[in-house]
Design an enzyme around this catalytic site. Structure first.
Site, PDB file in Angstrom:
ATOM      1  N   LYS A   1       0.009   4.301  -0.254  1.00 42.05           N
ATOM      2  CA  LYS A   1      -0.643   5.495   0.305  1.00 42.05           C
ATOM      3  C   LYS A   1      -0.440   6.690  -0.644  1.00 42.05           C
ATOM      4  O   LYS A   1      -0.364   6.484  -1.850  1.00 42.05           O
ATOM      5  CB  LYS A   1      -0.123   5.792   1.711  1.00 42.05           C
ATOM      6  CG  LYS A   1      -0.113   4.543   2.585  1.00 42.05           C
ATOM      7  CD  LYS A   1       0.128   4.845   4.017  1.00 42.05           C
ATOM      8  CE  LYS A   1       0.249   3.533   4.781  1.00 42.05           C
ATOM      9  NZ  LYS A   1       0.178   3.705   6.211  1.00 42.05           N
TER      10      LYS A   1
ATOM     11  N   GLY B   1       2.849   1.843  10.763  1.00 36.15           N
ATOM     12  CA  GLY B   1       3.882   2.880  10.659  1.00 36.15           C
ATOM     13  C   GLY B   1       4.610   3.173  11.955  1.00 36.15           C
ATOM     14  O   GLY B   1       5.359   4.146  12.038  1.00 36.15           O
TER      15      GLY B   1
ATOM     16  N   GLU C   1      -5.239  -5.176  10.625  1.00 40.28           N
ATOM     17  CA  GLU C   1      -4.214  -4.153  10.816  1.00 40.28           C
ATOM     18  C   GLU C   1      -4.457  -3.417  12.132  1.00 40.28           C
ATOM     19  O   GLU C   1      -5.242  -2.455  12.173  1.00 40.28           O
ATOM     20  CB  GLU C   1      -4.276  -3.141   9.664  1.00 40.28           C
ATOM     21  CG  GLU C   1      -3.968  -3.710   8.306  1.00 40.28           C
ATOM     22  CD  GLU C   1      -3.349  -2.657   7.408  1.00 40.28           C
ATOM     23  OE1 GLU C   1      -2.221  -2.879   6.970  1.00 40.28           O
ATOM     24  OE2 GLU C   1      -3.972  -1.617   7.170  1.00 40.28           O
TER      25      GLU C   1
ATOM     26  N   HIS D   1      -9.252   1.096   4.941  1.00 30.76           N
ATOM     27  CA  HIS D   1      -7.981   1.298   5.650  1.00 30.76           C
ATOM     28  C   HIS D   1      -8.238   2.240   6.830  1.00 30.76           C
ATOM     29  O   HIS D   1      -9.050   3.162   6.732  1.00 30.76           O
ATOM     30  CB  HIS D   1      -6.938   1.882   4.695  1.00 30.76           C
ATOM     31  CG  HIS D   1      -5.557   1.874   5.283  1.00 30.76           C
ATOM     32  ND1 HIS D   1      -5.146   2.826   6.193  1.00 30.76           N
ATOM     33  CD2 HIS D   1      -4.522   1.022   5.125  1.00 30.76           C
ATOM     34  CE1 HIS D   1      -3.901   2.557   6.560  1.00 30.76           C
ATOM     35  NE2 HIS D   1      -3.503   1.467   5.928  1.00 30.76           N
TER      36      HIS D   1
ATOM     37  N   ASN E   1       0.866  -1.186   0.000  1.00 29.71           N
ATOM     38  CA  ASN E   1       0.000   0.000   0.000  1.00 29.71           C
ATOM     39  C   ASN E   1       0.899   1.231   0.000  1.00 29.71           C
ATOM     40  O   ASN E   1       1.532   1.545   1.000  1.00 29.71           O
ATOM     41  CB  ASN E   1      -0.877  -0.031   1.270  1.00 29.71           C
ATOM     42  CG  ASN E   1      -1.656   1.256   1.455  1.00 29.71           C
ATOM     43  OD1 ASN E   1      -1.788   2.050   0.528  1.00 29.71           O
ATOM     44  ND2 ASN E   1      -2.186   1.449   2.657  1.00 29.71           N
TER      45      ASN E   1
ATOM     46  N   GLU F   1      -6.693   4.649   7.947  1.00 30.98           N
ATOM     47  CA  GLU F   1      -6.508   6.078   7.667  1.00 30.98           C
ATOM     48  C   GLU F   1      -7.763   6.664   7.023  1.00 30.98           C
ATOM     49  O   GLU F   1      -8.134   7.802   7.283  1.00 30.98           O
ATOM     50  CB  GLU F   1      -5.273   6.277   6.775  1.00 30.98           C
ATOM     51  CG  GLU F   1      -3.998   6.093   7.580  1.00 30.98           C
ATOM     52  CD  GLU F   1      -2.800   5.600   6.788  1.00 30.98           C
ATOM     53  OE1 GLU F   1      -2.807   5.687   5.550  1.00 30.98           O
ATOM     54  OE2 GLU F   1      -1.853   5.105   7.434  1.00 30.98           O
TER      55      GLU F   1
ATOM     56  N   SER G   1       3.616  -2.504  10.219  1.00 27.56           N
ATOM     57  CA  SER G   1       5.075  -2.543  10.441  1.00 27.56           C
ATOM     58  C   SER G   1       5.739  -3.854  10.026  1.00 27.56           C
ATOM     59  O   SER G   1       6.703  -4.292  10.660  1.00 27.56           O
ATOM     60  CB  SER G   1       5.405  -2.221  11.909  1.00 27.56           C
ATOM     61  OG  SER G   1       5.026  -0.898  12.216  1.00 27.56           O
TER      62      SER G   1
HETATM   63  C1  PEP Z   1      -0.590   0.109   6.126  1.00 29.31           C
HETATM   64  O1  PEP Z   1      -0.719   1.328   6.151  1.00 29.31           O
HETATM   65  O2  PEP Z   1      -1.464  -0.605   5.603  1.00 29.31           O
HETATM   66  C2  PEP Z   1       0.599  -0.461   6.740  1.00 29.31           C
HETATM   67  C3  PEP Z   1       0.584  -1.731   7.061  1.00 29.31           C
HETATM   68  O3  PEP Z   1       1.636   0.384   6.956  1.00 29.31           O
HETATM   69  P1  PEP Z   1       3.093  -0.001   7.564  1.00 29.31           P
HETATM   70  O4  PEP Z   1       3.525  -1.293   6.938  1.00 29.31           O
HETATM   71  O5  PEP Z   1       3.970   1.138   7.176  1.00 29.31           O
HETATM   72  O6  PEP Z   1       2.909  -0.133   9.025  1.00 29.31           O
END
Ligand code: PEP
Length: 252
Positions: free
Chosen positions: A14, A175, A169, A99, A12, A101, A214
């Protein structure tokens, strides 16, 4: 190497990436072709502005290209919205929905995510629906209740199981560099799997459950080896070829 598992590794991007990032996709397609994955599927979801050019590269390998959102409508007076049909028109075959966000910044509700998922599935998109708890919810011991509610309300009743993917998630892991213990990931994935089984019966076996938050080349092997994990949704570590390759190296 994570053996005998059909994994989906989804990146992803973003709101990152310009045309100059074509070199990352070029390296990735070459790598995928050379490695000739037998059991794993690889997906990159860049911003919509890059889908068209990325998908012309992806035709040369098995790399799938997807979007990070889509409309719940097919066409019409919905300013700024992009429908699955339009995304398909420029080469996308998958979409990430719900997601955290978007749930947070765009105030997307479970109902809206449900409607988007229905539209995406009707258009034969590989449809990844994200769910996850906040740190406060986790600390209060509410993780499973929140996840259960998101599953119930965000997923359509009628599904094409081949095309539906659930991504767990934990919001606090996105992040942040923080990752739940393998045992905690196992417990939540198991809970999701049981919920899907009781709702969709036999079809549920085909629904992949990804872990996201992460994931990087150092922890990928251990996370992807967890029994109930069918792949990963990767944010930051999907932007640079060397980081993403470090995760894909564990797949076959
Ligand atoms: C995400 O935003 O879907 C995600 C998993 O981000 P990160 O791997 O950077 O934690």
């Amino acid at each position: 190497m994570v053996k005998n598992k059909n994994l989906l590794i989804a990146g992803n991007w973003k709101m990152n990436g310009l045309k100059e990032n074509l070199s990352m996709i070029s390296s990735l397609t070459k790598y995928i072709k050379k490695k000739n994955f037998k059991n794993s599927e690889i997906l990159i979801c860049p911003p919509n502005t890059l889908i068209d050019s990325f998908s012309s590269f992806s035709k040369r390998s098995n790399l799938m290209i997807g979007a990070q959102d889509c409309s719940s409508n097919e066409s019409g007076a919905y300013t700024g919205e992009v429908s699955p049909l339009m995304l398909k028109d420029i080469g996308a075959c998958a979409v990430i929905l719900g997601h955290s966000e978007r749930r947070d910044y765009q105030k997307e509700s479970n109902k809206l995510i449900h409607d988007k998922a229905e539209n995406a599935l009707n258009n034969n998109f590989l449809t990844i629906v994200c769910i996850g708890e906040t740190l406060t919810q986790k600390k209060k011991g509410n993780t499973l209740r929140i996840i259960g509610e998101q599953l119930k309300k965000s997923l359509p009743n009628k599904i094409k199981a081949n095309n539906l993917v659930v991504a767990y998630e934990p919001i606090w892991a996105i992040g942040s560099g923080l990752v739940p213990s393998n045992n905690d990931i196992y417990k939540v994935h198991n809970f999701i799997s049981n919920k899907l089984n009781s709702r969709y019966g036999n079809k549920a076996k085909k629904i992949k459950i990804l872990y996201g938050g992460s994931v990087n080349k150092k922890n990928a092997s251990s996370i992807l080896s967890i029994d109930s994990v069918n792949g990963a949704l990767v944010g930051g570590a999907s932007l640079k070829f060397s980081d993403f390759k470090g995760i894909l190296d564990f797949c076959n």
